[in-house]
Enzyme design. Structure first.
Site, PDB file in Angstrom:
ATOM      1  N   THR A   2     -22.627  12.731 -13.172  1.00 34.87           N
ATOM      2  CA  THR A   2     -22.568  12.435 -14.604  1.00 34.87           C
ATOM      3  C   THR A   2     -23.610  13.196 -15.417  1.00 34.87           C
ATOM      4  O   THR A   2     -23.676  13.042 -16.631  1.00 34.87           O
ATOM      5  CB  THR A   2     -22.757  10.925 -14.847  1.00 34.87           C
ATOM      6  OG1 THR A   2     -24.016  10.521 -14.299  1.00 34.87           O
ATOM      7  CG2 THR A   2     -21.640  10.129 -14.185  1.00 34.87           C
ATOM      8  N   GLY A  49     -24.972  15.692 -17.703  1.00 38.29           N
ATOM      9  CA  GLY A  49     -24.355  16.593 -18.670  1.00 38.29           C
ATOM     10  C   GLY A  49     -23.103  16.068 -19.338  1.00 38.29           C
ATOM     11  O   GLY A  49     -22.526  16.752 -20.184  1.00 38.29           O
ATOM     12  N   THR A  50     -22.684  14.854 -19.019  1.00 37.85           N
ATOM     13  CA  THR A  50     -21.461  14.348 -19.634  1.00 37.85           C
ATOM     14  C   THR A  50     -21.631  14.118 -21.135  1.00 37.85           C
ATOM     15  O   THR A  50     -20.702  14.339 -21.910  1.00 37.85           O
ATOM     16  CB  THR A  50     -20.995  13.047 -18.959  1.00 37.85           C
ATOM     17  OG1 THR A  50     -22.094  12.133 -18.893  1.00 37.85           O
ATOM     18  CG2 THR A  50     -20.487  13.312 -17.555  1.00 37.85           C
ATOM     19  N   GLY A  51     -22.815  13.675 -21.564  1.00 37.60           N
ATOM     20  CA  GLY A  51     -23.044  13.473 -22.995  1.00 37.60           C
ATOM     21  C   GLY A  51     -23.006  14.780 -23.761  1.00 37.60           C
ATOM     22  O   GLY A  51     -22.431  14.850 -24.861  1.00 37.60           O
ATOM     23  N   CYS A  52     -23.589  15.826 -23.188  1.00 42.42           N
ATOM     24  CA  CYS A  52     -23.553  17.153 -23.818  1.00 42.42           C
ATOM     25  C   CYS A  52     -22.117  17.652 -23.899  1.00 42.42           C
ATOM     26  O   CYS A  52     -21.679  18.195 -24.927  1.00 42.42           O
ATOM     27  CB  CYS A  52     -24.396  18.145 -23.022  1.00 42.42           C
ATOM     28  SG  CYS A  52     -26.130  17.684 -22.841  1.00 42.42           S
ATOM     29  N   LYS A  88     -21.576   5.372 -27.301  1.00 45.67           N
ATOM     30  CA  LYS A  88     -20.938   5.597 -26.006  1.00 45.67           C
ATOM     31  C   LYS A  88     -21.243   4.451 -25.053  1.00 45.67           C
ATOM     32  O   LYS A  88     -22.386   4.034 -24.914  1.00 45.67           O
ATOM     33  CB  LYS A  88     -21.429   6.926 -25.417  1.00 45.67           C
ATOM     34  CG  LYS A  88     -21.062   8.131 -26.288  1.00 45.67           C
ATOM     35  CD  LYS A  88     -21.615   9.429 -25.752  1.00 45.67           C
ATOM     36  CE  LYS A  88     -23.120   9.477 -25.786  1.00 45.67           C
ATOM     37  NZ  LYS A  88     -23.677  10.816 -25.499  1.00 45.67           N
TER      38      LYS A  88
END
Length: 264
Positions: free
Chosen positions: A204, A206-209, A173
């Site tokens: 941002t 929690g965006t990866g989760c 990412k």
């Protein structure tokens, strides 16, 4: 109804971890289940405490899920210890888990470290061989490879190293890049760039989760890997464009914006 399981940590602030995963899977129309690997005292500003679930009890949660409602896809997030990682690996092999998306969470957006350093090696040894896809951000990619990643070329080199070492597809990412938000999908030895625009949204956390659980939900619905990744990327981008507060516990109704666009 398709089903998906998240194995991760609980975020008391609701913006990341198990809570973000369940919201996202629900937005996709997928029945969400969970096995909680740790409790965190956490909000959008930082992590103030971690209490690991006893590994034996984590295993019991997985037994309960797999013997009743078998998941069509699995997302794995934060697992803070070697013992917990080994239990998850054992259970996934026992029940032959499929469509596993592993988000190798090492540190929170705030910079707080979430995983023991020795656990990172166990994570690679136990879970990388089981995963269909891993989704590290750039700092996590650097930890996993020992390489410095600053450019698109660096991302390709690091993703290739992970693929060749562990024979696992990689979504590197690019949110930490200086000028773009391009992601690199390295699938079956081929590199595919998924272009993204940098969106000025401070929320941002929690965006990866959200992205990894959206990919898992897409796989549960029968999408091919590349399509699942592209749809999840578009879903998250749509939410960020709308200025949605992903970091302060936005709920399924807010998350529905992106998924209505791509699944009707």
């Amino acid at each position: 109804m398709k089903t998906a399981l998240t194995i991760a940590g609980s975020d008391s602030g609701g913006g990341a971890g198990i809570q973000a995963d369940i919201k996202t899977m629900t937005a996709y129309g997928v029945y969400a289940m969970s096995a909680i690997g740790a409790l965190t005292a956490q909000n959008t500003t930082g992590v103030y405490g971690i209490m690991e679930t006893p590994p034996e009890f984590l295993g019991r949660q997985l037994d309960a899920v797999f013997t009743d409602i078998y998941p069509d896809a699995i997302k794995i997030g934060m697992l803070p210890s070697r013992e917990g990682i080994r239990v998850v690996g054992e259970k996934l092999r026992q029940y032959q888990g499929k469509h596993i998306v592993l988000d190798p969470v090492i540190a929170a957006t705030s910079g707080s470290r979430l995983v023991e350093r020795p656990a990172v090696e166990v994570l690679k040894e136990e879970l990388f061989p089981l995963a269909e896809l891993i989704t590290p951000n750039i700092p996590e990619t650097e930890v996993l490879t020992g390489l410095t990643v600053r450019t698109h070329e660096d991302m390709e080199r690091a993703a290739r190293k992970l693929y060749e070492n562990w024979h696992v597809n990689v979504l590197c990412k690019g949110g930490h890049l200086a000028d773009t938000a391009d992601d690199l999908l390295y699938e079956n030895g081929q590199a595919y760039w998924i272009r993204g625009e940098r969106i000025e949204n401070p929320n941002t956390h929690g965006t990866g989760c959200t992205l990894s659980s959206a990919i898992a939900a897409g796989l549960a619905l029968g999408l091919e890997l590349r399509e699942a990744v592209e749809t999840a990327k578009a879903y998250l981008t749509g939410a960020l464009k709308q200025g949605l507060n992903l970091g302060a516990g936005s709920g399924p109704l807010n998350h529905m914006y992106g998924i209505r666009t791509y699944f009707g």
